[in-house]
Design a protein around this motif. Structure first.
Motif, PDB file in Angstrom:
ATOM      1  N   ARG A  19       0.951  -1.245  -0.004  1.00  0.00           N
ATOM      2  CA  ARG A  19      -0.037  -0.131  -0.025  1.00  0.00           C
ATOM      3  C   ARG A  19       0.909   1.071  -0.176  1.00  0.00           C
ATOM      4  N   ALA A  20       0.756   1.964  -1.045  1.00  0.00           N
ATOM      5  CA  ALA A  20       1.534   3.312  -1.082  1.00  0.00           C
ATOM      6  C   ALA A  20       0.642   4.425  -0.903  1.00  0.00           C
ATOM      7  N   PHE A  21       1.183   5.474  -0.251  1.00  0.00           N
ATOM      8  CA  PHE A  21       0.182   6.370   0.018  1.00  0.00           C
ATOM      9  C   PHE A  21       0.612   7.758  -1.112  1.00  0.00           C
ATOM     10  N   SER A  22      -0.297   8.647  -1.468  1.00  0.00           N
ATOM     11  CA  SER A  22      -0.117   9.620  -2.288  1.00  0.00           C
ATOM     12  C   SER A  22       0.709  11.184  -1.545  1.00  0.00           C
ATOM     13  N   ARG A  23       0.328  10.932  -0.397  1.00  0.00           N
ATOM     14  CA  ARG A  23       0.879  12.281   0.340  1.00  0.00           C
ATOM     15  C   ARG A  23       2.249  12.484   0.912  1.00  0.00           C
ATOM     16  N   VAL A  27       5.355   3.293   1.983  1.00  0.00           N
ATOM     17  CA  VAL A  27       4.845   1.950   1.348  1.00  0.00           C
ATOM     18  C   VAL A  27       4.791   1.097   2.535  1.00  0.00           C
ATOM     19  N   LEU A  28       3.557   0.540   2.739  1.00  0.00           N
ATOM     20  CA  LEU A  28       3.393  -0.670   3.705  1.00  0.00           C
ATOM     21  C   LEU A  28       3.549  -1.906   3.012  1.00  0.00           C
ATOM     22  N   GLY A  59       6.799  -5.108   6.198  1.00  0.00           N
ATOM     23  CA  GLY A  59       7.610  -4.242   6.040  1.00  0.00           C
ATOM     24  C   GLY A  59       7.366  -2.713   5.881  1.00  0.00           C
ATOM     25  N   ILE A  60       8.139  -1.892   6.020  1.00  0.00           N
ATOM     26  CA  ILE A  60       7.812  -0.431   5.747  1.00  0.00           C
ATOM     27  C   ILE A  60       8.941   0.153   4.871  1.00  0.00           C
TER      28      ILE A  60
END
Length: 109
Positions: A19-23, A27-28, A59-60
């Protein structure tokens, strides 16, 4: 002494996601797996026991400029694998193990 393992074909099943975050540059990641053993019970050996394995990891990742930092953890459980008497070492018993692994990586993009 040469120990013939008489390995066989086996299956592996894996499922994972990220899961990537746009802001934020974050990444998780996580995943699970199952690996089937390749050694029959009659050929189990104390030097290199083999058993079905199940595991999970997480992971992160975080970007800092041109650098990407990743931190990951994985747990692998070797399910009980019986050894029959009269095998390569003549030892009967059961093998099982558990592994915890942590990794930290730094990449330049």
């Amino acid at each position: 002494q040469i120990v013939e393992r008489e390995s066989r074909n086996a299956s592996t099943f894996r499922l994972g996601g990220a899961r990537a975050f746009s802001r934020v540059p974050l990444v998780l990641r996580s995943g699970i797996f199952f690996d089937q053993k390749i050694t029959p019970a009659a050929n189990q050996h104390p030097i290199a026991p083999d058993g079905n394995r199940v595991g999970a990891g997480a992971g992160i990742g975080y970007a800092i400029g041109r650098f990407w930092v990743d931190l990951g953890y994985m747990h692998v459980r070797f399910l009980e694998a019986p050894a029959q008497p009269g095998g390569p070492m003549g030892l009967a018993g059961a093998y099982r193990a558990s592994v915890h692994a942590v990794a930290l990586t730094l990449a330049v993009h």
